[in-house]
Structures are given as C-alpha cells and as structure tokens.
Motif scaffolding. Structure first.
Motif, mmCIF file in Angstrom:
data_model
loop_
_atom_site.group_PDB
_atom_site.id
_atom_site.type_symbol
_atom_site.label_atom_id
_atom_site.label_comp_id
_atom_site.label_asym_id
_atom_site.label_seq_id
_atom_site.Cartn_x
_atom_site.Cartn_y
_atom_site.Cartn_z
ATOM 1 N N ALA A 119 53.056 59.973 74.767
ATOM 2 C CA ALA A 119 54.505 61.107 75.591
ATOM 3 C C ALA A 119 54.185 62.710 74.742
ATOM 4 O O ALA A 119 54.465 63.718 75.736
ATOM 5 C CB ALA A 119 55.628 61.080 73.976
ATOM 6 N N GLU A 120 53.702 63.376 74.083
ATOM 7 C CA GLU A 120 53.230 64.513 74.290
ATOM 8 C C GLU A 120 52.416 65.165 75.320
ATOM 9 O O GLU A 120 51.828 66.611 76.012
ATOM 10 C CB GLU A 120 51.809 64.652 73.041
ATOM 11 C CG GLU A 120 52.902 64.730 71.695
ATOM 12 C CD GLU A 120 51.665 65.078 70.203
ATOM 13 O OE1 GLU A 120 50.732 64.319 70.462
ATOM 14 O OE2 GLU A 120 52.358 65.381 69.104
ATOM 15 N N LYS A 121 50.944 63.893 75.908
ATOM 16 C CA LYS A 121 51.021 64.425 77.453
ATOM 17 C C LYS A 121 51.433 64.669 78.152
ATOM 18 O O LYS A 121 51.813 65.397 78.960
ATOM 19 C CB LYS A 121 49.752 63.250 77.573
ATOM 20 C CG LYS A 121 48.321 64.056 76.338
ATOM 21 C CD LYS A 121 47.826 62.158 77.315
ATOM 22 C CE LYS A 121 46.386 62.487 76.181
ATOM 23 N NZ LYS A 121 45.628 61.340 76.088
ATOM 24 N N TYR A 122 52.565 63.146 78.382
ATOM 25 C CA TYR A 122 53.728 64.154 79.017
ATOM 26 C C TYR A 122 54.364 65.395 80.187
ATOM 27 O O TYR A 122 54.596 65.230 80.764
ATOM 28 C CB TYR A 122 55.105 61.879 79.158
ATOM 29 C CG TYR A 122 54.433 60.990 80.080
ATOM 30 C CD1 TYR A 122 54.945 60.971 81.181
ATOM 31 C CD2 TYR A 122 54.054 59.716 79.102
ATOM 32 C CE1 TYR A 122 54.802 59.844 81.790
ATOM 33 C CE2 TYR A 122 53.983 59.317 79.801
ATOM 34 C CZ TYR A 122 54.339 58.769 80.912
ATOM 35 O OH TYR A 122 54.400 57.331 81.892
ATOM 36 N N LEU A 123 55.180 65.098 78.505
ATOM 37 C CA LEU A 123 55.418 66.649 78.459
ATOM 38 C C LEU A 123 54.989 67.951 78.879
ATOM 39 O O LEU A 123 55.335 68.702 79.060
ATOM 40 C CB LEU A 123 56.367 66.988 76.705
ATOM 41 C CG LEU A 123 56.658 66.173 76.344
ATOM 42 C CD1 LEU A 123 57.410 66.025 74.559
ATOM 43 C CD2 LEU A 123 58.368 66.117 77.397
ATOM 44 N N GLU A 124 53.040 68.309 78.654
ATOM 45 C CA GLU A 124 52.229 69.187 78.280
ATOM 46 C C GLU A 124 52.349 69.011 79.887
ATOM 47 O O GLU A 124 52.463 69.689 80.401
ATOM 48 C CB GLU A 124 51.270 68.417 78.052
ATOM 49 C CG GLU A 124 50.268 69.655 78.521
ATOM 50 C CD GLU A 124 50.732 71.331 77.963
ATOM 51 O OE1 GLU A 124 50.169 71.947 78.451
ATOM 52 O OE2 GLU A 124 51.556 71.486 76.756
ATOM 53 N N ASN A 125 52.226 67.742 81.064
ATOM 54 C CA ASN A 125 52.208 67.467 82.041
ATOM 55 C C ASN A 125 53.679 68.212 83.294
ATOM 56 O O ASN A 125 53.450 68.650 84.007
ATOM 57 C CB ASN A 125 52.033 65.700 82.779
ATOM 58 C CG ASN A 125 50.686 65.662 82.501
ATOM 59 O OD1 ASN A 125 49.749 66.706 82.047
ATOM 60 N ND2 ASN A 125 50.291 64.587 82.179
ATOM 61 N N ALA A 126 54.673 67.484 82.796
ATOM 62 C CA ALA A 126 55.701 68.304 83.130
ATOM 63 C C ALA A 126 55.708 69.630 82.599
ATOM 64 O O ALA A 126 56.349 70.174 83.575
ATOM 65 C CB ALA A 126 57.145 67.822 81.950
ATOM 66 N N ARG A 127 55.631 70.478 81.697
ATOM 67 C CA ARG A 127 55.693 71.778 81.464
ATOM 68 C C ARG A 127 54.833 72.373 82.529
ATOM 69 O O ARG A 127 54.643 73.301 83.148
ATOM 70 C CB ARG A 127 54.802 72.097 80.036
ATOM 71 C CG ARG A 127 55.977 71.862 78.646
ATOM 72 C CD ARG A 127 55.336 72.318 77.580
ATOM 73 N NE ARG A 127 55.769 72.027 76.537
ATOM 74 C CZ ARG A 127 55.787 70.905 75.660
ATOM 75 N NH1 ARG A 127 54.065 70.110 75.853
ATOM 76 N NH2 ARG A 127 56.260 70.592 74.799
ATOM 77 N N GLN A 128 53.428 71.763 82.953
ATOM 78 C CA GLN A 128 52.814 72.679 83.462
ATOM 79 C C GLN A 128 53.037 72.306 85.681
ATOM 80 O O GLN A 128 53.367 72.897 86.145
ATOM 81 C CB GLN A 128 51.328 71.455 83.986
ATOM 82 C CG GLN A 128 50.894 72.266 82.725
ATOM 83 C CD GLN A 128 49.054 71.545 82.519
ATOM 84 O OE1 GLN A 128 49.040 70.815 83.675
ATOM 85 N NE2 GLN A 128 48.210 71.427 81.596
#
Length: 82
Positions: A45-54
């Motif tokens: 989930a943290e990776k999803y959020l980081e990708n979304a931020r980018q």
C-alpha cells in the motif's frame, strides 16, 4: 506468483487482518501468520501511495510563464490554510 491486488483490495485485506487480530479468536501461530501477511500488504500500500504521489504532480506556470512542477502536497497545505 501472488496476484496483483488493487490499492483498494490491499486496504480491504489489511482491514480484514486487523479485525481478525483484534477479535482474539486466532491462535498465536495464526496471529503471527496474519501479522506477517499484513506487513507485506502495508508495504505494498505504501508503494501504491508513493507511485500515486509521483503521478499526481501538477504542472503549474510560474510568474514568468514557465512550467514548473508543483506537488499536490503544496496544494493540500494551501487548502488547509497553511
């Protein structure tokens, strides 16, 4: 190979795991297994959020008309009166 879950599915699984752990009905071994799986889900989930931020960076023109990148966190602070 494990199936690729959407962000929403990942969150649902984390919530289900939390409910199972909070219920107190799992054995110690079952609790550890659910906890270990949850850690992996949280990292996903943290990776999803980081990708979304980018991906959610917004092009904004500065005073000179030049395009600059502005992160959505900047807008969030503006909306919260910061």
């Amino acid at each position: 190979m494990p199936e690729k879950l959407s962000f929403e599915e990942t969150i649902q699984k984390i919530e289900a795991a939390a409910a199972a752990l909070e219920s107190g009905k799992l054995s110690l071994d079952e609790s550890l297994k659910v906890y270990e799986e949850s850690v992996g889900l949280i990292r996903s989930a943290e990776k999803y959020l980081e990708n979304a931020r980018q991906r959610v960076r917004i092009l904004e023109k500065d005073q000179d008309g030049e395009e600059t990148m502005k992160d959505t966190a900047d807008y969030s602070a503006e909306f919260q009166g910061a």
